[in-house]
Structures are given as structure tokens and as C-alpha cells.
Design a protein around this motif. Structure first.
Motif, PDB file in Angstrom:
ATOM      1  N   TYR A 159     -16.766 -20.233  41.403  1.00  0.00           N
ATOM      2  CA  TYR A 159     -17.264 -19.176  42.269  1.00  0.00           C
ATOM      3  C   TYR A 159     -16.268 -18.018  42.306  1.00  0.00           C
ATOM      4  O   TYR A 159     -16.647 -16.852  42.246  1.00  0.00           O
ATOM      5  CB  TYR A 159     -17.486 -19.697  43.688  1.00  0.00           C
ATOM      6  CG  TYR A 159     -18.577 -20.735  43.784  1.00  0.00           C
ATOM      7  CD1 TYR A 159     -18.682 -21.534  44.903  1.00  0.00           C
ATOM      8  CD2 TYR A 159     -19.501 -20.909  42.776  1.00  0.00           C
ATOM      9  CE1 TYR A 159     -19.662 -22.480  45.024  1.00  0.00           C
ATOM     10  CE2 TYR A 159     -20.485 -21.864  42.888  1.00  0.00           C
ATOM     11  CZ  TYR A 159     -20.577 -22.641  44.007  1.00  0.00           C
ATOM     12  OH  TYR A 159     -21.549 -23.585  44.125  1.00  0.00           O
TER      13      TYR A 159
ATOM     14  N   ARG B 243     -16.461 -15.949  39.249  1.00  0.00           N
ATOM     15  CA  ARG B 243     -17.653 -15.112  39.193  1.00  0.00           C
ATOM     16  C   ARG B 243     -17.373 -13.769  39.829  1.00  0.00           C
ATOM     17  O   ARG B 243     -17.710 -12.723  39.280  1.00  0.00           O
ATOM     18  CB  ARG B 243     -18.795 -15.832  39.927  1.00  0.00           C
ATOM     19  CG  ARG B 243     -20.046 -15.022  40.013  1.00  0.00           C
ATOM     20  CD  ARG B 243     -20.698 -14.889  38.674  1.00  0.00           C
ATOM     21  NE  ARG B 243     -21.697 -13.865  38.665  1.00  0.00           N
ATOM     22  CZ  ARG B 243     -21.524 -12.641  38.175  1.00  0.00           C
ATOM     23  NH1 ARG B 243     -20.369 -12.290  37.678  1.00  0.00           N
ATOM     24  NH2 ARG B 243     -22.502 -11.774  38.189  1.00  0.00           N
TER      25      ARG B 243
ATOM     26  N   THR C  81     -23.130 -25.967  48.171  1.00  0.00           N
ATOM     27  CA  THR C  81     -23.390 -26.289  46.770  1.00  0.00           C
ATOM     28  C   THR C  81     -24.870 -26.486  46.518  1.00  0.00           C
ATOM     29  O   THR C  81     -25.371 -26.155  45.444  1.00  0.00           O
ATOM     30  CB  THR C  81     -22.643 -27.552  46.331  1.00  0.00           C
ATOM     31  OG1 THR C  81     -22.602 -28.463  47.399  1.00  0.00           O
ATOM     32  CG2 THR C  81     -21.248 -27.232  45.881  1.00  0.00           C
TER      33      THR C  81
ATOM     34  N   LYS D 175     -18.939 -13.311  50.534  1.00  0.00           N
ATOM     35  CA  LYS D 175     -18.476 -14.455  49.757  1.00  0.00           C
ATOM     36  C   LYS D 175     -17.274 -15.121  50.390  1.00  0.00           C
ATOM     37  O   LYS D 175     -17.035 -16.311  50.185  1.00  0.00           O
ATOM     38  CB  LYS D 175     -18.081 -14.019  48.351  1.00  0.00           C
ATOM     39  CG  LYS D 175     -19.211 -13.612  47.506  1.00  0.00           C
ATOM     40  CD  LYS D 175     -19.978 -14.815  47.082  1.00  0.00           C
ATOM     41  CE  LYS D 175     -21.146 -14.409  46.236  1.00  0.00           C
ATOM     42  NZ  LYS D 175     -21.917 -15.538  45.823  1.00  0.00           N
TER      43      LYS D 175
ATOM     44  N   HIS E 101     -26.457 -23.222  45.851  1.00  0.00           N
ATOM     45  CA  HIS E 101     -26.131 -22.671  44.536  1.00  0.00           C
ATOM     46  C   HIS E 101     -26.913 -23.331  43.436  1.00  0.00           C
ATOM     47  O   HIS E 101     -27.024 -22.789  42.335  1.00  0.00           O
ATOM     48  CB  HIS E 101     -24.625 -22.827  44.258  1.00  0.00           C
ATOM     49  CG  HIS E 101     -23.848 -21.644  44.689  1.00  0.00           C
ATOM     50  ND1 HIS E 101     -23.573 -20.598  43.863  1.00  0.00           N
ATOM     51  CD2 HIS E 101     -23.294 -21.334  45.873  1.00  0.00           C
ATOM     52  CE1 HIS E 101     -22.881 -19.690  44.509  1.00  0.00           C
ATOM     53  NE2 HIS E 101     -22.697 -20.116  45.729  1.00  0.00           N
TER      54      HIS E 101
ATOM     55  N   THR F 115     -15.585 -26.861  42.099  1.00  0.00           N
ATOM     56  CA  THR F 115     -16.548 -25.767  42.179  1.00  0.00           C
ATOM     57  C   THR F 115     -15.995 -24.423  42.648  1.00  0.00           C
ATOM     58  O   THR F 115     -16.403 -23.408  42.111  1.00  0.00           O
ATOM     59  CB  THR F 115     -17.715 -26.176  43.080  1.00  0.00           C
ATOM     60  OG1 THR F 115     -17.906 -27.564  42.948  1.00  0.00           O
ATOM     61  CG2 THR F 115     -18.965 -25.484  42.686  1.00  0.00           C
TER      62      THR F 115
ATOM     63  N   GLU G 253     -18.271 -17.831  52.341  1.00  0.00           N
ATOM     64  CA  GLU G 253     -18.660 -18.993  51.534  1.00  0.00           C
ATOM     65  C   GLU G 253     -17.439 -19.795  51.118  1.00  0.00           C
ATOM     66  O   GLU G 253     -17.462 -21.032  51.137  1.00  0.00           O
ATOM     67  CB  GLU G 253     -19.416 -18.506  50.308  1.00  0.00           C
ATOM     68  CG  GLU G 253     -20.138 -19.602  49.594  1.00  0.00           C
ATOM     69  CD  GLU G 253     -20.895 -19.060  48.410  1.00  0.00           C
ATOM     70  OE1 GLU G 253     -22.054 -18.725  48.576  1.00  0.00           O
ATOM     71  OE2 GLU G 253     -20.298 -18.986  47.321  1.00  0.00           O
ATOM     72  N   TYR G 254     -16.354 -19.095  50.735  1.00  0.00           N
ATOM     73  CA  TYR G 254     -15.159 -19.854  50.355  1.00  0.00           C
ATOM     74  C   TYR G 254     -14.625 -20.622  51.552  1.00  0.00           C
ATOM     75  O   TYR G 254     -14.162 -21.749  51.435  1.00  0.00           O
ATOM     76  CB  TYR G 254     -14.046 -18.936  49.833  1.00  0.00           C
ATOM     77  CG  TYR G 254     -14.434 -18.100  48.663  1.00  0.00           C
ATOM     78  CD1 TYR G 254     -13.968 -16.805  48.525  1.00  0.00           C
ATOM     79  CD2 TYR G 254     -15.277 -18.593  47.678  1.00  0.00           C
ATOM     80  CE1 TYR G 254     -14.319 -16.033  47.459  1.00  0.00           C
ATOM     81  CE2 TYR G 254     -15.638 -17.816  46.612  1.00  0.00           C
ATOM     82  CZ  TYR G 254     -15.160 -16.536  46.509  1.00  0.00           C
ATOM     83  OH  TYR G 254     -15.522 -15.757  45.458  1.00  0.00           O
TER      84      TYR G 254
ATOM     85  N   GLN H  81     -22.445 -24.839  39.710  1.00  0.00           N
ATOM     86  CA  GLN H  81     -21.390 -23.858  39.508  1.00  0.00           C
ATOM     87  C   GLN H  81     -21.913 -22.571  38.904  1.00  0.00           C
ATOM     88  O   GLN H  81     -21.148 -21.821  38.313  1.00  0.00           O
ATOM     89  CB  GLN H  81     -20.329 -24.459  38.593  1.00  0.00           C
ATOM     90  CG  GLN H  81     -19.648 -25.623  39.256  1.00  0.00           C
ATOM     91  CD  GLN H  81     -18.883 -26.462  38.287  1.00  0.00           C
ATOM     92  OE1 GLN H  81     -18.927 -26.247  37.091  1.00  0.00           O
ATOM     93  NE2 GLN H  81     -18.157 -27.421  38.807  1.00  0.00           N
ATOM     94  N   ASP H  82     -23.214 -22.305  39.049  1.00  0.00           N
ATOM     95  CA  ASP H  82     -23.788 -21.047  38.566  1.00  0.00           C
ATOM     96  C   ASP H  82     -23.678 -20.899  37.067  1.00  0.00           C
ATOM     97  O   ASP H  82     -23.588 -19.784  36.560  1.00  0.00           O
ATOM     98  CB  ASP H  82     -23.087 -19.833  39.195  1.00  0.00           C
ATOM     99  CG  ASP H  82     -23.590 -19.559  40.593  1.00  0.00           C
ATOM    100  OD1 ASP H  82     -22.923 -18.797  41.301  1.00  0.00           O
ATOM    101  OD2 ASP H  82     -24.632 -20.092  40.968  1.00  0.00           O
TER     102      ASP H  82
END
Lengths: 351, 373, 198
Positions: free
Chosen positions: B131, B134, C22, B183, C25, B127, B186-187, A54-55
Motif C-alpha cells: 500500500y 502504491r 484488507t 490513506k 482492498h 500488506t 488506513e495505515y 495487495q492491489d
């Protein structure tokens, strides 16, 4: 186990039955210690893995990069007030964590930790493991019922249904490995994986790449094993955002820690079974190499499977309870049956 | 043989619950696990905003309006400021209008990011929440650079803005847009087209278009049901008619029109469209103009009343102002979009399992600060 | 039947893509800031704790009127016109009012910064300090008026002096008026007397 008995006898205890009993007790305590240490390590690993996916960083302040975090959590859990709800069924409430843990703990009597490090290397080892691990259902139902809480009851029922249903794909996919080794004994299954495609051994000997049906069986086993251990995407009994903590809502402090311990113990069992049956057990991936002891390979491979389970937890959403049942009965079970057929045909016609 | 009596169980998804977004109490009557009736109980976050506004002067009401829908502060400020400006009949300089649009659309992206993240959390995906936050952090950095605050801005004032945009804002905004557009893919990979997520949300809680219109639902909830209505295009305010963008309407590629998946997906696609608008506005931003020149010294509208509506990330935000000629408004009524959207929950939530009620509530995207004011 | 197999295929493909996201990441650097070892550099315009420079305040009370929650409290006293010890602000404005008391209740402040804009001398502004938590609620009342004792004494003396002078002037005026009235009365009394005498 033989080694332990001899050790005890060398220490001066001569009677056979006494030596055997002492050896068993020592082994049980060692397994419990291993479980505690593994839970410590696995919780830390999970938090770090989830953090980096999760960074973010995960625990960083307790000890160097947060290594002592789990110890701090355990101390906190031990010093928490032990609350038992007023209208809860006291005997059942207190017994539930122990019954749950018992179901998982009994499996360790037959679980291998290395080439000659099994407590009892039963000829029906795999069968015993699958049978005994069903005891956790009783523990869950007891926990859900005795809490006197509607939400816990829901959670307990759902968990029981889930565990009982997913036993079947687990058993059927493990049967593939049994068929390829013609034995339920775990050492025999591992020895069978020393030679495989091309006769070289090593990585190519592992069961899961021997034939495509075995690969599908491996995937089915991983999915069903994750469901057995009540992990996301199948963690409805303890889903945090829907039923608070489901069947375990009313438990606090050390009692709750037992449930947690049992979950990590379950995860380890799933990992070791996957390793032994599909990933070559304690054989090294490099053919003919004997320098590194077998148990290190076993541990590394099992940790890899544990990592895959953790990785899956942080990636996927949760399945609803009826979709869970549909996945088990309509998808995984027919596929598992089909696998057995396929492996059988493969072994007969292709060899 | 006696009849088997099945009783309905009343379950309280209480004010404190990890999944009701804020302090909302839902009384669920369930038959086994299927919900038969839902009663929302509101008022746990009531802070008497409208009563306060009767004792404050017009410019002083702006920080209070911020706090109603705290996830979309800029849009709230914008709606209120435009309402009072229409009352007074003020003309704004071009630069002010462009900057307002940039900030309103950036705030729309930030609000939708929170909606998506928390919706993922409701269905169990931990998760995507982090993201989304962020990216939202980067937007909040842009806001902090301009007006000094990260959540409650008090930036869009009646007649102008409180600060002009600082040096380096335009470059940072372009950087953010370049970072953000990939992004969205990505989602989509991680959550939108994931089979488990689709199983959880497609065909769940379908809201037919006529029911949505009769309940007064607006915003993404209405558009996901197939109704092509967006205030920014159909009743354009500010300078929205100068930009080229599409209104996203629900479709039936995955699931059916009006289900949870569509409500979720309309928000994802709207973020892309907002990014387009921001880019066009940044390209067309006029270089000179004073952001404070049109701010009136004393705001004293004539007697009368006015209703003005604008498009919040949650729907149609309306302000009804009544003035009696003094510097303090006689009445400021806020029409909250989330309250109207919450009204449909009994219609679409009954007949589903409890886990689905959580998903449906998450897809409506409510903010209790706006509902209770 | 076909739906059955598409379901399986979609499940496998979408889950694998999710796994990939994931996994990628896992190797990206984290974005966490380890507070309190590392702190974020706030931009210049940050609206955190309020601060006031007492030397520049002219006591116009525009900030107290602008505050929506009335958290600024000030006591302002008028000094005599010839009292010149108050000095000037940084913008060369002569101060005419003594700001005796200026405190802001930071627990009521909502950091909207509406008080900053009306100040004609730029003496009230928001700083970047955000770490000011205290253990008692009353410790959040920030007092910004460090009036030197000598100045207070001199100012009050001057005010009293002015009061006294005003009293003096009024008394004198009253006396003069009384004298005048007595004189007129005496004159009026004399008039009928003289008339009587004739």
C-alpha cells in the motif's frame, strides 16, 4: 471405506483380508492424490488472494491467469539439485520431511470427506486426530537439529514449543462440540447439528451460533488452529525476514516441497475439523434441502475456513516467540477452560 | 557437580539478509536468544563519493550527492545546493524557493513511505508495504513528469532548478494530496494501532533522550525520544518559516517515549505535516519567475570553508565544503544522519531478543548508501 | 486484572478493523501493468537513452567536459578555412570542425543529463527509449558519427592540400631567405675585397 472394500471384492478378490488391504492401499493413494491436488489449488489460491488484497494481480502468465503456475513451480522443485550439508546428520536430515508428513498424513485416516466417506469412522475419531497430529513435532525437531545450522536449530526449537503448547486450546475448544453432541464420533457431531435453535435446522443448527460460549470456542479454535499449522501470525519457525527460513533453511528441492505440502495438509485438517465441529459438517445451510450432495457443502465450508486463514496471513504482523507462549498459556487456555464450564452450564440450565 | 557453562553464541546477520536495509553486517553476541552485544560492520557499499567530489566541478557533484541517500534524493540535492549557494552568497528568486520546498517535502513523504513499508515487512506484515509503495508510485510519477527520472533526479541545482514545473503539475499535485490524506488513516487502521504490532514494538528498544543527544542522533529518532528539535523550525533555511505546521514529538499514549512504536509513529505523523506544507506551498506558489536566472555561469568560490545543515528525512544532513579558489572543491564532507543514528544500536539493542533487534533496526530507518557513501 | 480484559478487547477490535481494511482492498481494481503487453507512456522529459544528431554537431566538446563520468568520447579535426563541404547545422551555424568520431559508452552513463544543457545546437538529447539491453558489454558503445566516406576523403584531401601549400610557402620562404642571405654574404664579401683593392 465399506464401499471400497465391496468394490474390490466385486472385482474378483474374494479373501476378506486381501480385499481390505487393497482397499486401504487404494484409499491411501487417493488421499495422497487429493493432497497433491489440494496443495496445487491452495498455493494458487493463496497467491491470487494475496495479490488482490495487495492491489496487484498475482500470477498471470503461466496458463490462463496463471492457473498452471503451481505446476511450473513443482517441476522446478523436482529438478533442483539435492543439497545435503556436509556436516549434517544424514539419516535424520533425510527422514525429517517424511516424519513431518507422516504426522499429517495419518490424520487423514479418520478425516471425513463426506457423509459416508471416511476411511475409518472411529468412535473416538476426534480424539485420534488430535493425538496423532502431535507427531509433527518430532519431524520439526529433526529438521532443525540435523541441519547443523544455528538458525535452523532456533527455528526447530521454537516450532516444537509452539505446536506442543497450542494443542491444548485446540483440544479444549473441540471439546465444546463433543459436549454438545455427547460423542467423539464425527458423524454423530454432524448429525447433532441438524436441529438447533427453533428446531428448523439448516444454518441455525450449526454449533457455533447455538450459544455464545460455542462462538467463543470457534474463535479460539481458529486462532489455535492457525498456530498449529504454523501460519502467520504464528509463523516464527519459517519467518522469512528474521531467520531466513528457520528450521527448513537447508532444505532444497523436493524435500522442501514436502514441508510445504505438509503445511497445506495441516491447513486443510484445521479447516475440516472447524467445519465438522462448528459449522455443521455436510449439512446444507438451507433447511431440508437435499439436492446438493453433502460433500460439496463440506468442501465449500472448508474452503471458506482456508480462505479465512489466508486472509489472516496477509493482514497481521508476526508475534514474537514469548508473546506466542503468553497468548497460548495466559489467554487462550483459560478462555477455553471457561468455555467448557459455560457450555456445560448452558446445556444444563438452558438446554 | 561441575558448573554449568553457558557460552555466548556469535551470530552473523550477514551482509545479505532480508531485514538489514542494505548491505549491513551485524555481529550479534547472544546468550540463548537474548542479544548481549551488537557490532555493526560497515563499508560494503562504499563508493568513494568524497574522493570523487574532489575531482569534479561544483555543479557536477550534484548527481553524486543524489546517489548517497537514494531514497531522499531531492533532500540531498537541496542540502548541497544550499550549502554552495551560501558559500557564494546567491539570492534566489521566490518561485525557485517554493518549488524546492514542494519537492523536498514530497520526497520526505516518499522516503517515509518506504520506511513504514519496510518496517512493517520486518515485523511480518506483508500488506502495508504494497500500500505504501502504491502511494509512492504516485509521487514518483509527479517527479518523472518534471525532471524525467524516478529515483535519482539531479533536479535541484546550485542557483536554481534544472527544469520548470510542467503544465498540469499543480493539478496533479492537488489530486495526489486529496488521495493521500485519507490513506494515513488506513495505515493507522491496518498497522499502527494493531494489537499485534503494538505488542511487537511498544516499549521495545527505548532510547532515552540524553543518550540520543550524546550519540548525535537526529531526525525522527531524536524526536521520538521526546526532544523537540527540528531544523526546519529551529534554524530555518530556505522559506520554511512561512508555513504553518507542527513538529511531531514522541508521546506515551501507546508504549513509552523513545520506543520503536514512537519512532514509527513520528514518521506517520510527519507525513501528514509534510502534506500540509505542500498544500500551503502550492497555494502560495508565485506564478512567474525564471528558475534558471540565478544559476551562476562559473562557480568559483573564494578560499574558505563552510558547514551547512538541513533536515533530511533521516535527520540532520550536513555538508562541509572547503574551497581553495578553484572551480573544483577541495573537500566535500557529508555528515550522514543515518550513520549517527546507527551508532545507538548497541545501546538500545542489547538485552532484547533477536526478533526485537530486527524491529529496532527497522525503526532506525537506515540507508546504507548514505552511511557508506 | 483490568489490563487483561482490555488486552483481549483491544486485540479483537484492532484485528477486526485490520481484517476490514484488507477485505475492502480485495475488491479494488489492481494497479499492476502487465509488461510487456502493456507499457507505460513515459512523459516527454524522460531521461532514458542518449541520442545525438551528427549533422548538427559543431564539435565544441562542451558535452564531453560537462560529463561527470567522462563517458562521451569525440575526435575533432580542424579543416581549412575555405573547405565548405561541411555545411550548416539546423540553426544555420556554419560548421568549422569535422567530427570524425563520436561515441558514448552507455554502460558508463549515469543518465544525469548534464551533457544536454551546454550543447549550443541542441543536438544531444535524451530520448524515451529504455529497452536497449544487449548481450555483450561492448555493444553498449553507441557510435553516433556516420561520417560519409566521400566527405572524409575530401576533408583529408583538403587538409593535405593545405599542408602542402603551407610546406610550399615555407619552402619558398626558406629559399628566399637563403637567397637573401647568400646575396648579403656575397655583398659583404665584396666590400672587404673592394677595400683591399684600394
Amino acid at each position: 471405506m465399506q464401499g471400497l472394500i465391496e468394490l474390490v471384492q466385486n472385482l474378483g478378490v474374494t479373501a476378506d483380508w486381501l480385499a481390505a488391504t487393497l482397499a486401504v492401499i487404494v484409499y491411501a493413494v487417493l488421499v495422497f492424490l487429493f493432497l497433491a491436488l489440494f496443495a496445487l489449488f491452495a498455493v494458487y489460491l493463496e497467491r491470487k488472494v494475496s495479490g488482490h488484497i495487495q492491489d496487484r494481480l498475482g500470477p498471470m502468465r503461466v496458463g490462463w491467469h496463471g492457473i498452471l503456475q503451481t505446476i511450473a513451480d513443482t517441476v522446478k522443485l523436482l529438478t533442483k539439485e539435492d543439497i545435503i550439508p556436509e556436516n549434517a546428520d544424514r539419516p535424520l536430515f533425510i527422514l525429517a520431511p517424511f516424519v513431518l508428513f507422516l504426522g499429517t498424513y495419518l490424520v487423514y485416516a479418520a478425516l471425513p470427506f463426506g457423509p459416508n466417506a471416511t476411511a475409518s469412522n472411529l468412535n473416538i475419531g476426534l480424539f485420534y486426530i488430535i493425538a496423532v497430529s502431535s507427531l509433527v513435532v518430532i519431524g520439526t525437531i529433526m529438521a532443525g537439529y540435523s541441519s547443523n545450522n544455528k538458525w535452523s536449530l532456533y527455528g526447530g526449537m521454537r516450532s516444537a514449543a509452539q505446536i506442543v503448547s497450542y494443542e491444548i486450546p485446540v483440544g479444549l475448544s473441540l471439546l465444546v462440540g463433543v459436549m454438545m453432541a455427547s460423542s467423539l464420533n464425527m458423524s454423530a457431531i454432524v448429525i447433532n447439528q441438524t436441529t438447533g435453535i427453533g428446531g428448523i435446522g439448516g444454518f441455525l443448527g450449526w454449533n457455533f451460533i447455538q450459544n455464545p460460549f460455542a462462538f467463543i470456542a470457534f474463535v479460539v479454535y481458529l486462532v489455535a488452529g492457525t498456530a498449529e499449522a504454523n501460519r502467520t501470525p504464528f509463523d516464527l519457525p519459517e519467518s522469512e525476514s528474521e531467520l531466513v527460513a528457520g528450521a527448513y533453511t537447508e532444505y532444497s528441492g523436493m524435500r522442501w516441497a514436502f514441508f510445504f505440502l505438509a503445511e497445506y495438509a495441516n491447513m486443510w485438517i484445521v479447516a475440516v475439523l472447524a467445519t465438522v465441529v462448528f459449522l455443521g459438517g455436510w449439512n446444507s445451510p438451507i433447511p431440508g434441502e437435499t439436492f446438493v450432495p453433502g460433500w460439496i457443502w463440506l468442501f465449500l465450508k472448508a474452503l471458506g475456513v482456508v480462505f479465512i486463514q489466508m486472509w489472516a496471513r496477509w493482514t497481521f504482523p508476526r508475534l514474537r516467540v514469548d508473546q506466542l507462549m503468553v497468548t497460548c498459556w495466559k489467554y487462550l487456555t483459560p478462555i477455553a477452560f471457561f468455555n467448557i464450564l459455560g457450555v456445560g452450564f448452558w446445556m444444563i440450565f438452558i438446554g | 557437580m561441575p558448573d554449568i557453562r553457558t557460552e555466548e553464541m556469535v551470530i552473523n546477520m550477514g551482509p545479505q539478509h532480508p531485514s538489514t536495509h542494505g548491505v549491513l553486517r551485524l555481529k550479534l553476541r547472544t546468550d540463548g536468544e537474548i542479544v548481549t552485544h551488537i557490532d555493526p560492520v560497515l563499508g560494503y557499499l562504499h563508493r568513494c563519493f568524497e574522493k570523487h567530489a574532489e575531482n569534479l566541478e561544483y555543479p557536477q557533484v550534484v548527481p553524486f550527492v543524489d546517489r548517497c541517500d537514494y531514497l531522499a534524493s531531492m533532500n540531498n540535492d537541496h542540502g548541497y545546493a544550499m550549502a554552495v549557494e551560501k558559500f557564494l552568497g546567491i539570492e534566489l528568486p521566490e518561485r525557485v524557493e517554493y518549488i524546492r520546498v514542494i519537492f523536498a517535502e514530497l520526497q520526505r513523504i516518499a522516503s517515509h513511505l518506504v520506511a513504514l513499508g519496510t518496517f512493517g515487512l520486518d515485523v511480518g506484515a506483508f500488506t502495508p508495504f504494497l500500500y505504501c509503495f502504491r502511494e509512492r508510485e504516485m509521487i514518483l510519477d509527479l517527479f518523472e513528469m518534471t525532471c524525467g527520472a524516478r529515483l535519482l533526479y539531479n533536479y535541484i541545482w546550485v542557483g536554481g532548478l534544472s527544469h520548470d514545473i510542467p503544465e498540469g503539475f499543480v493539478e496533479k499535485a492537488y489530486e495526489f494530496l486529496d488521495h493521500f490524506e485519507p490513506k494515513i488513516k488506513e495505515y493507522n487502521d491496518l498497522l499502527s494501532y494493531n494489537k499485534i504490532f503494538i505488542e511487537r514494538t511498544a516499549d521495545v528498544g527505548t532510547l532515552p533522550a540524553d543518550v540520543a543527544i550524546s550519540y548525535g542522533a537526529t531526525g525522527p529518532v531524536l524526536r521520538a525520544s521526546g526532544v523537540d528539535w527540528d531544523l526546519r523550525r529551529d534554524e530555518p533555511y530556505s522559506i520554511y518559516d512561512r508555513f504553518d505546521w507542527d513538529v511531531v514529538v514522541g508521546n506515551d499514549d501507546v508504549g513509552s517515549v523513545g520506543d520503536c512504536w514512537n519512532r514509527y509513529y513520528v514518521r506517520v505523523a510527519e507525513m501528514e505535516e509534510s502534506a500540509k506544507i505542500v498544500r500551503q506551498a502550492l497555494d502560495q506558489l508565485p506564478v512567474d519567475g525564471d528558475v534558471k536566472e540565478a544559476i551562476p555561469r562559473k562557480i568559483r568560490p573564494d578560499k574558505g570553508d563552510l558547514y551547512f545543515r538541513s533536515e533530511n528525512p533521516r535527520g540532520e544532513l550536513g555538508f562541509y565544503l572547503v574551497s581553495d579558489g578553484s572551480p573544483k572543491p577541495m573537500r566535500v564532507k557529508m555528515r550522514s544522519p543515518a550513520l549517527a543514528n546507527l551508532g545507538v544500536i548497541d545501546e538500545i539493542g542489547s538485552g532484547w531478543l533477536i526478533a526485537d533487534v530486527v524491529a529496532i533496526l527497522g525503526s532506525l530507518d537506515i540507508v546504507l548508501g548514505e552511511i557508506d557513501r | 486484572m483490568i489490563k487483561y480484559f482490555t488486552n483481549i478487547k483491544e486485540a479483537i477490535v484492532s484485528n477486526a478493523i485490520g481484517f476490514g481494511v484488507t477485505f475492502r482492498h480485495l475488491f479494488k481494481p489492481s494497479v499492476t501493468l502487465q509488461y510487456p503487453d502493456e507499457k507505460w507512456n513515459l512523459p516527454e522529459r524522460s531521461r532514458m537513452r542518449l541520442h545525438m544528431d551528427w549533422e548538427d554537431c559543431i564539435g565544441c566538446q562542451k558535452c564531453a567536459r560537462a560529463c561527470p563520468v567522462d563517458c562521451i568520447h569525440m575526435t575533432v579535426t580542424k579543416v581549412p578555412r575555405d573547405f565548405d563541404e561541411l555545411g550548416k547545422t539546423k540553426n544555420d551555424t556554419q560548421k568549422r570542425l569535422l567530427v570524425e568520431d563520436f561515441y558514448i559508452d552507455l554502460s558508463e552513463c549515469m543518465y544525469c543529463s548534464l551533457c544536454v544543457y551546454p550543447c549550443p545546437e541542441d543536438c544531444l538529447y535524451m530520448t524515451r527509449e529504455y529497452e536497449f539491453s544487449v548481450y555483450e558489454r561492448d555493444d553498449l558503445i553507441a557510435d553516433f558519427a556516420p561520417v560519409p566516406e566521400q566527405l572524409m576523403k575530401n576533408a583529408y584531401e583538403a587538409i593535405e592540400e593545405e599542408q602542402r601549400q603551407k610546406e610550399e610557402a615555407r619552402r619558398k620562404k626558406k629559399e628566399a631567405a637563403a637567397k637573401k642571405a647568400a646575396a648579403e654574404q656575397a655583398k659583404a664579401k665584396e666590400e672587404p675585397d673592394s677595400k683591399d683593392e684600394e
